[in-house]
Design a protein around this motif. Structure first.
Motif, short mmCIF file in Angstrom:
data_model
loop_
_atom_site.label_atom_id
_atom_site.label_comp_id
_atom_site.label_asym_id
_atom_site.label_seq_id
_atom_site.Cartn_x
_atom_site.Cartn_y
_atom_site.Cartn_z
N THR A 168 0.82 -1.04 -0.05
CA THR A 168 0.17 0.08 -0.15
C THR A 168 0.87 1.17 -0.13
O THR A 168 1.98 1.40 0.68
CB THR A 168 -0.97 0.01 1.22
OG1 THR A 168 -1.53 -1.08 1.16
CG2 THR A 168 -1.84 1.36 1.19
N SER A 169 0.52 2.21 -0.83
CA SER A 169 1.28 3.34 -1.00
C SER A 169 1.21 4.23 0.35
O SER A 169 0.21 4.07 1.42
CB SER A 169 0.62 4.51 -1.88
OG SER A 169 1.04 5.76 -1.58
N PRO A 170 2.60 4.71 0.76
CA PRO A 170 2.51 5.58 2.20
C PRO A 170 1.62 6.58 2.17
O PRO A 170 1.03 7.14 3.25
CB PRO A 170 3.84 5.93 2.08
CG PRO A 170 4.80 5.24 1.09
CD PRO A 170 3.79 4.71 0.16
N ASP A 171 1.08 7.28 1.02
CA ASP A 171 0.00 8.48 0.94
C ASP A 171 -1.48 7.88 1.32
O ASP A 171 -2.16 8.63 1.13
CB ASP A 171 0.24 9.22 -0.33
CG ASP A 171 1.79 9.56 -0.40
OD1 ASP A 171 2.21 9.88 0.51
OD2 ASP A 171 2.04 9.55 -1.45
#
Length: 203
Positions: A168-171
């Protein structure tokens, strides 16, 4: 010689095809298919030690969750798991957990009215992390007893080829990851199954 080689190749292909009775089963009783993702997370505090597929001396426990779909009309009553074997790309065994008696799974249909079904079961490892194992896994071999609503039990081995871990993207705000400790997701590349046995449920 070319004809001989073609014959050998055709025999190999034929072994992967459904037998006549298996075609009848899939057309009339509807087994399951593994969905596009497998999810794992810690479940040490919420464990029934009598209902775990585990290694001897297990001290870490994980929930193994698979999105599944029935082929036709949702005829499945329940599913029980016998074994999970994980192998890497060189066919080395990374994990082999099995049970003489089937371990019941939590089977639920139409999760949150989203049109898909779910099978989950608990696994126990000795000093290991199921997520780390799956991150190195090329193929999973999962053997289940699937009981249809027509009182027929099929013992089925699913061969699931994984395509790695979904990061999952950190954002991205991942509410599930905030809710479940050590939640990890793995993407399915493909899956096939073999019907090992079939019998009438007499209970």
């Amino acid at each position: 010689m070319d004809i001989y080689r073609q014959g050998e190749k055709q025999n190999e292909i034929n072994e992967t095809l459904f037998k006549k009775d298996d075609v009848y089963i899939t057309n009339n009783y509807s087994l399951i298919d593994i969905g596009n993702r497998i999810t794992t997370f810690n479940c040490d505090e919420d464990i029934d030690v009598n209902n775990v597929l585990q290694q001897e001396g297990s001290n870490k426990f994980f929930r193994f969750v698979m999105k599944v779909s029935d082929y036709i009309n949702k005829p499945m009553y329940k599913a029980d798991v016998y074994s999970v074997i994980a192998k890497d790309k060189t066919n080395n065994t990374l994990l082999d957990i099995n049970s003489q008696r089937p371990v019941s799974t939590d089977y639920a249909s139409n999760i949150l009215d989203r049109g898909y079904n779910c099978v989950s079961f608990d696994t126990g490892l000795k000093d290991g992390d199921i997520g780390d194992v799956l991150a190195r896994t090329d193929k999973l071999y999962i053997t289940l007893d699937i009981t249809s609503i027509f009182n027929v039990i099929f013992t089925v081995m699913f061969i699931v080829k994984l395509d790695g871990e979904k990061i999952t993207s950190p954002d991205t705000v991942d509410e599930d990851a905030m809710k479940y400790e050590n939640l990890r997701r793995f993407v399915k590349h493909s899956s096939v199954f073999k019907i090992i046995d079939k019998k009438i449920d007499e209970e």
